[in-house]
Design a protein around this motif. Sequence first.
Motif, short mmCIF file in Angstrom:
data_model
loop_
_atom_site.label_atom_id
_atom_site.label_comp_id
_atom_site.label_asym_id
_atom_site.label_seq_id
_atom_site.Cartn_x
_atom_site.Cartn_y
_atom_site.Cartn_z
N ARG A 287 -16.02 -49.71 42.71
CA ARG A 287 -16.04 -50.06 44.13
C ARG A 287 -16.80 -48.98 44.89
NH1 ARG A 287 -11.08 -50.76 42.29
NH2 ARG A 287 -10.35 -48.85 43.26
N ALA A 288 -18.04 -49.28 45.24
CA ALA A 288 -18.85 -48.29 45.95
C ALA A 288 -18.60 -48.42 47.44
CB ALA A 288 -20.32 -48.49 45.65
N MET A 289 -18.68 -47.29 48.11
CA MET A 289 -18.35 -47.27 49.53
C MET A 289 -19.58 -46.86 50.33
SD MET A 289 -15.11 -46.90 51.21
CE MET A 289 -14.49 -46.12 52.68
N ILE A 290 -19.84 -47.57 51.41
CA ILE A 290 -20.86 -47.13 52.37
C ILE A 290 -20.11 -46.72 53.62
CG2 ILE A 290 -22.84 -47.82 53.77
CD1 ILE A 290 -23.66 -49.66 51.51
N PHE A 291 -20.29 -45.45 54.00
CA PHE A 291 -19.47 -44.89 55.06
C PHE A 291 -20.10 -45.11 56.42
CE2 PHE A 291 -18.42 -42.76 51.19
CZ PHE A 291 -17.06 -42.54 51.25
N GLN A 292 -19.25 -45.09 57.43
CA GLN A 292 -19.71 -45.29 58.80
C GLN A 292 -20.73 -44.22 59.18
OE1 GLN A 292 -16.41 -45.53 61.44
NE2 GLN A 292 -17.64 -46.22 63.16
N GLY A 293 -20.43 -42.98 58.84
CA GLY A 293 -21.33 -41.87 59.19
C GLY A 293 -22.15 -41.43 58.00
N VAL B 152 -28.93 -39.63 45.79
CA VAL B 152 -28.79 -40.83 44.97
C VAL B 152 -28.54 -40.45 43.52
CG1 VAL B 152 -29.88 -43.00 44.28
CG2 VAL B 152 -30.25 -42.11 46.58
N ALA B 153 -29.26 -39.41 43.06
CA ALA B 153 -29.11 -38.99 41.66
C ALA B 153 -27.70 -38.45 41.40
CB ALA B 153 -30.15 -37.92 41.31
N PHE B 154 -27.10 -37.83 42.41
CA PHE B 154 -25.72 -37.33 42.28
C PHE B 154 -24.78 -38.48 41.91
CE2 PHE B 154 -21.59 -36.32 44.31
CZ PHE B 154 -21.27 -35.19 43.58
N ALA B 155 -25.00 -39.62 42.58
CA ALA B 155 -24.17 -40.79 42.29
C ALA B 155 -24.48 -41.34 40.90
CB ALA B 155 -24.38 -41.86 43.36
N VAL B 156 -25.78 -41.42 40.57
CA VAL B 156 -26.16 -41.98 39.27
C VAL B 156 -25.59 -41.14 38.14
CG1 VAL B 156 -28.11 -42.57 37.78
CG2 VAL B 156 -28.27 -42.94 40.24
N LEU C 266 -15.95 -35.14 50.49
CA LEU C 266 -14.95 -35.17 49.43
C LEU C 266 -14.65 -36.62 49.05
CD1 LEU C 266 -12.60 -32.35 50.73
CD2 LEU C 266 -14.30 -32.22 48.92
N ASN C 267 -14.63 -37.50 50.06
CA ASN C 267 -14.38 -38.91 49.76
C ASN C 267 -15.51 -39.51 48.94
OD1 ASN C 267 -11.88 -39.16 50.87
ND2 ASN C 267 -12.58 -39.97 52.82
N VAL C 268 -16.75 -39.11 49.23
CA VAL C 268 -17.88 -39.57 48.42
C VAL C 268 -17.65 -39.16 46.97
CG1 VAL C 268 -20.33 -39.22 47.94
CG2 VAL C 268 -19.57 -39.58 50.29
N ALA C 269 -17.29 -37.89 46.77
CA ALA C 269 -17.06 -37.41 45.41
C ALA C 269 -15.92 -38.19 44.76
CB ALA C 269 -16.74 -35.92 45.44
N LEU D 220 -16.91 -41.63 43.69
CA LEU D 220 -17.81 -41.57 42.54
C LEU D 220 -17.09 -41.03 41.31
CD1 LEU D 220 -21.05 -40.22 44.28
CD2 LEU D 220 -20.66 -42.52 43.42
N GLU D 221 -15.77 -40.86 41.42
CA GLU D 221 -14.95 -40.36 40.31
C GLU D 221 -15.49 -39.06 39.74
OE1 GLU D 221 -13.21 -43.17 37.47
OE2 GLU D 221 -14.29 -44.75 38.54
N VAL D 222 -15.91 -38.15 40.63
CA VAL D 222 -16.39 -36.84 40.21
C VAL D 222 -15.18 -35.95 39.91
CG1 VAL D 222 -17.75 -34.84 40.90
CG2 VAL D 222 -18.43 -37.11 41.65
#
Lengths: 309, 280
Positions: free
Chosen positions: A83-89, A102-106, B182-185, B188-190
């Motif tokens: 479940r990927a999230m796109i944040f408000q900010g 993007v690479a961090f996520a990949v 932190l929520n992004v991490a 992404l299950e980091v």
Amino acid sequence: MIDRPLISVEGLAKRYPAPGGKPGTTVFENLWFTVHPGEFVCLIGHSGCGKTTILNVMAGLEQASAGTVIADGREVSGPSLDRAMIFQGHALMPWMTVLGNVAFAVRSRQPKWPKARVLEHARRYVELVGLAGAEAKHPAQLSGGMKQRVGIARALAIQPRMLLMDEPFSALDALTRGMLQDEVLRLCRETHQTTFMITHDIDEAILLADRIVLMTNGPGARIAEIVVNTLPRDRTRHEMHRHPHYYRIRNHLLDFLVDRARDFAREAEAGGWDARNPPEVRPGEAEPSLAVRNAAPSMARPTPHTDVA
Amino acid sequence: MAGSPRLRSAVLSAVLLAGLILVWHLATLPAAGSQAVDPEYAKLLGAAAAQGQKSAFPTPAEVGAVLWRHLSNPFYVRGTNDMGIGVQMLHSIGRVMSGYLLAALVAIPLGFLIGMSPLLYRALDPFIQVLKPISPLAWMPLALYTIKDSAVSAIFVIFICSIWPMLLNTAFGVASVRREWLNVARTLEVGPLRTAYAVILPAAAPTIMTGMRISIGIAWLVIVAAEMLVGGTGIGYFVWNEWNNLSIPSIVTAILLIGLVGMALDLALARLAKLVTYAE
């Protein structure tokens, strides 16, 4: 509905305890709704009804006080790459470049991939959102719209089962917002991406969503009903207002947000409303007046929302 | 006046410096009509007094000559009490660096833990609040008594004075990393380790660097006083030694060089800070 829902929200509630053991505030209560594979669902409601909390619970970032969210047949207990999230900010890391973000996520999704493959995959998604050439820039050098594009690329690059969006365009100017809405519409159609989005913008909901979940005002917010969008699926921002269903749906949503969202409790008491099965309404097809029928005989028949491969 | 603002400010700085030296020069001019002094008395007081100057304070020219003498041969060692000013300076820089780096090795990981754990933060806060305002020199007798080595004691004093800004800034920087990142991490299950070095560390780096910059400034302030106490080597000991020799020009020279080295240390840290700073 024949297909199994990808996400099923069952009896969700959020309460904040008051100091001294008194009964606290209930933000929302007993919410039930589903999102099916390939479907785009919008949740619309006034601020303060706990929209962001619902999304955070679905993402696994926050705990609900009661009820569960079932994703892919399993109870959500924490965040997941599905479940990927796109944040408000946008929430981009300012010390990383566009490509780095993007690479961090990949890399999180594919830890075993060699670096070259990760970058190659990330670059493809940067191009997909129309940012080719800006890979080496830092977020501070981008406009608000471009930043949000990176956020979208980052979310799509991990190829999630489900995309969760928290008012992703609310911080953008009208022109940029329109462009990004078109972009999201295109991407979601191309990839059959299942998406759940929170918004307070009626036109955005009508353009993007197959179904629109209507929430009453908080505290104690409920799901009043679910509006099925009967506009043809290939609608565009420029053309959709010419369709006879458009204004009926729009007026229905507006009426709800202006009046019914506030006084829904009385309406519910009058009977017929069941929190577990909030009524699905099709205001677009309601009271078909003769004038409209004759005026637009060649209008494409609205397609039902579940006809996705 | 033409020229860039930068050039103009440089010209103004030069004019101010010239003015300062001129005032200094005028203030230290020999008084007119020097009175005769008993030669025995002159011997006791030193040459300056014997020549009938207003004070023993040197003129700019005298300081310039001594400065040149020190700088033309900074690295000689002719005995325990006769070493070049460069050798003394290197001793001081070496002490500051070892105490400072040891402090960084302790403060940054500990600050990380404190910043991540509100429990630890609250538990350690009273200790930090009590220890932080203690003058580092107050530790000196205790250090000398327990360590029994003056050189190590000086390093300990540097360690104890430079640890607090780094510790508090690291904790603050780590605790105030934006929730969104932190929520992004999390979505992404980091893992926690990768989150720490790929998200929290770069996010907190500018705040950590600010703490490190404050610390190096304090360490450089304290080393002079510490070396006056422990003696042996170092620029602080040099100043004290020259005071005992009543060689005011050498003291002025040392003061000038202490300022210049302190500035260089601060500039180096500022450069490093620039590397990790990000624009939002």
